[in-house]
Design an enzyme around this catalytic site. Structure first.
Site, mmCIF file in Angstrom:
data_model
loop_
_atom_site.group_PDB
_atom_site.id
_atom_site.type_symbol
_atom_site.label_atom_id
_atom_site.label_comp_id
_atom_site.label_asym_id
_atom_site.label_seq_id
_atom_site.Cartn_x
_atom_site.Cartn_y
_atom_site.Cartn_z
ATOM 1 N N ASP A 28 -3.379 6.537 11.802
ATOM 2 C CA ASP A 28 -2.590 5.818 10.795
ATOM 3 C C ASP A 28 -1.274 6.566 10.621
ATOM 4 O O ASP A 28 -1.218 7.617 9.983
ATOM 5 C CB ASP A 28 -3.361 5.762 9.472
ATOM 6 C CG ASP A 28 -2.603 5.017 8.374
ATOM 7 O OD1 ASP A 28 -1.422 4.665 8.588
ATOM 8 O OD2 ASP A 28 -3.181 4.811 7.289
ATOM 9 N N HIS A 47 0.758 5.424 6.380
ATOM 10 C CA HIS A 47 0.522 6.028 5.068
ATOM 11 C C HIS A 47 0.664 7.547 5.140
ATOM 12 O O HIS A 47 0.701 8.133 6.224
ATOM 13 C CB HIS A 47 -0.859 5.628 4.554
ATOM 14 C CG HIS A 47 -1.030 4.146 4.405
ATOM 15 N ND1 HIS A 47 -1.582 3.352 5.402
ATOM 16 C CD2 HIS A 47 -0.706 3.299 3.399
ATOM 17 C CE1 HIS A 47 -1.592 2.084 5.006
ATOM 18 N NE2 HIS A 47 -1.063 2.022 3.798
ATOM 19 N N SER A 76 0.811 -1.219 0.000
ATOM 20 C CA SER A 76 0.000 0.000 0.000
ATOM 21 C C SER A 76 0.842 1.266 0.000
ATOM 22 O O SER A 76 0.367 2.328 -0.403
ATOM 23 C CB SER A 76 -0.928 0.005 1.217
ATOM 24 O OG SER A 76 -0.194 -0.149 2.413
#
Length: 605
Positions: free
Chosen positions: A579, A582, A321
């Site tokens: 998070d 990312h 990702s």
């Protein structure tokens, strides 16, 4: 005769009233006899002296007016001083008396005519007087409220909303940074790079000096490129030759001349996972930091120039990702140079693992292929891959690699999926990873993370050396993208939680480096495997150390969780939902792609 007598009686009353008022003028300290005896007459006098504004007051209506309240009753008998005159309804004295009398006297010539030929008059009723009185009361009330409001203390502020205070503090970051940093200087030259930015904030990164960044290659320049463009790129190649791109500093671009390279609102291809401003982040300072290499400059990013290099070619990002994060950045970087209707994005091609952005005018594609371990694993489903017990087949790469053939620019990564455990489950079977009824074989061995990582990269490197034509395909390997879960590593406050509410890069890095949890063993393994490759030269894009400083650039609580935006309650719980893996876009991955752009330009030139 009766009417005349009544008129004479009224005149006599007015005469007595004026005489008493004149006497009271000389003795103003006590309630006057006139005030006690003739206050009703004063009101009648005012009513009769303004025939065009207020009709004569009917006798039956007067008690209703003067006896409305106890206060006015007491005033009528002289027990109280007169109330504040909202409309100046006080006894008229001095010059005011004369003016009143003058207004009441009709012109001499007009009196006989009026007596002989009286004009028809409509008998005024109580409603007309009530309307006039109501108008006066409205005006008086307005004046009273205005004066009273000026004397009243301001209303107390309500209790502050803590979430609003947090947002306000976040929003102030831009203005604070703008006040600290001067506007970006004019375009830099190689001979004056250091001095041109001395007045800006510099964040240095100590790096080893053994990086092999001499640029070159066997490929030739793309056909159809203008001579002027070729000369420009050749000059940029000279600027980059011998330059250590990954040793340098972060410089805050207050004027926004070089960062960000695009606006969040300008790229319709971004997913909700990375659109931090749209998801509630209040400051955009994380977008304004640009990377300044030491001893050289990155070439200015030119989307059209990159598209010319990609004309009739394919660029593919392969990995997890984080590589998808970088792919979205690249799509946004190039799409701004493509007219509307000449660009499309197709997702979940080829069993869902492939996403393809196409620039039709250039017959070019920028693609992403999901393969978090590069080799086959039980996490290969591009949409349902949150597997706690991860298993890999470190010798099985053919299934994924079949999709990498014919690509001209391959960008690989694999890292974050290795961090769940210190040991990785590896299938023992050398054959296909699936056994029996389609499930994964239960025969596996627990292997140290670094050892398993090396074996996977050796499998990948063998395929690259055997299958890639270096004259047609350029291969890049992205170093590890760091996470930021430990505020104590960068001296965070006692109440700091992960990367939540971080608004500036790390500035206190020591010469020994940061310890934020990056597994540098895997970094060394990757560099070692790439150096062992003989046939195909793979460019190692070493983003790890410079990215470790960017604790401010993560999506944090402004992102998705299981496909849905975080609720306000979840955003208020960063310990659970932040998070810190990312990155927001625009943001740090744009710098990674700027490195790719520099290498592609140098190779093509």
């Amino acid at each position: 005769m009766k009417k005349k007598k009544n008129g004479m009686g009224a005149a006599a009353d007015r005469g007595r009233l004026l005489a008493l008022a004149h006497h009271d003028k000389l003795n103003p300290t006590k309630p006057s006899e006139a005030q006690r005896r003739f206050k009703p007459s004063i009101l009648l006098l005012l009513g009769s002296s303004l025939p065009r504004l207020v009709p004569p007051l009917p006798s039956s209506f007067l008690p209703v007016v003067i006896k409305q309240t106890e206060f006015h009753q007491r005033w009528l008998v002289g027990d109280l001083n007169p109330p504040p005159p909202p409309c100046h309804l006080l006894p008229i004295q001095g010059q005011g008396q004369m003016q009143m009398q003058q207004r009441r006297k009709p012109p001499p010539a007009a009196a006989p005519v009026a007596a002989k030929q009286p004009s028809p008059r409509r008998t005024p009723g109580p409603l007309s007087f009530a309307g006039a009185l109501l108008s006066l009361l409205v005006v008086a009330t307005f004046l009273y409220i205005n004066d009273h409001g000026n004397m009243m203390p301001p209303h107390a502020s309500p209790d502050p909303d803590l979430r609003l205070l947090q947002e306000a503090a976040h929003q102030k970051v831009n203005s604070i940074l703008l006040s600290r940093h001067a506007p970006a200087p004019p375009p830099r030259t190689n001979t004056n790079t250091s001095s041109s930015d001395q007045h800006l904030r510099l964040i240095n990164i100590p790096m080893s000096s053994d990086l092999d960044l001499e640029l070159g290659g066997n490929s030739t320049s793309s056909s159809g490129v203008e001579i002027q463009f070729e000369q420009q790129q050749q000059q940029e190649e000279k600027n980059l030759r011998g330059c250590e791109l990954y040793k340098g500093r972060w410089v805050y671009d207050a004027a926004g001349r070089e960062a960000p390279l695009y606006r969040e609102s300008e790229c319709g291809f971004l997913t909700e996972q990375v659109t931090c401003m749209r998801n509630g982040r209040r400051d955009d300072s994380y977008q304004r930091w640009r990377w300044q290499p030491e001893g050289c400059d990155l070439p200015s990013f030119d989307a059209r120039a990159l598209l010319e290099r990609l004309r009739n070619k394919r660029m593919m990002f392969v990995g997890d990702s984080l590589n998808r994060n970088q792919w979205e950045s690249m799509v946004c970087l190039v799409q701004s140079a493509i007219p509307y209707g000449q660009k499309t994005l197709t997702k979940f091609v080829n069993n869902g693992s492939l996403n393809v952005f196409r620039a039709h005018e250039y017959n070019a594609t920028v693609e992403f292929y999901w393969a978090p371990f590069l080799v086959q694993s039980n996490s290969d489903d591009p949409q349902v891959h949150s597997v706690r017990d991860r298993v890999i087949a470190w010798r099985s790469i053919a299934k994924h690699a079949a999709n990498w053939k014919g690509v001209h620019y391959l960008v690989f990564n694999t890292y974050i999926w290795w961090l769940n455990n210190f040991q990785i489950k590896v299938l023992k079977s050398r054959g296909a990873p699936f056994a029996g009824s389609g499930g994964w074989s239960s025969r596996y061995a627990l292997v140290d993370r670094a050892i398993a990582y090396r074996e996977v990269l050796k499998t990948w490197a063998k395929w690259v050396d055997r299958r890639i034509d270096p004259n047609k395909t350029h291969v890049f390997f992205m170093a590890m993208s760091p996470n930021h879960f430990m505020p104590e590593a960068w001296g965070g406050s006692a109440g700091a939680v992960k990367c939540a509410m971080e608004t500036q890069p790390i500035v206190n890095r020591t010469s020994g480096g940061l310890d934020i949890g990056t597994d540098w063993r895997l970094h060394g393994v990757a560099r070692g495997v790439l150096r062992s490759m003989r046939r195909v030269g793979v460019r190692f894009v070493d983003i790890t150390a410079l990215s470790e400083l960017r604790k401010d650039a993560h999506t944090s609580v402004h992102t998705l969780r299981q496909g849905k935006l975080l609720t306000p309650e979840q955003q208020a719980d960063p310990r659970t939902y932040a998070d810190c893996i990312h990155w927001c876009l625009p943001g740090l991955p744009d710098t990674w792609n700027h490195f790719l752009y520099a290498h592609i330009v140098a190779h093509a030139a």
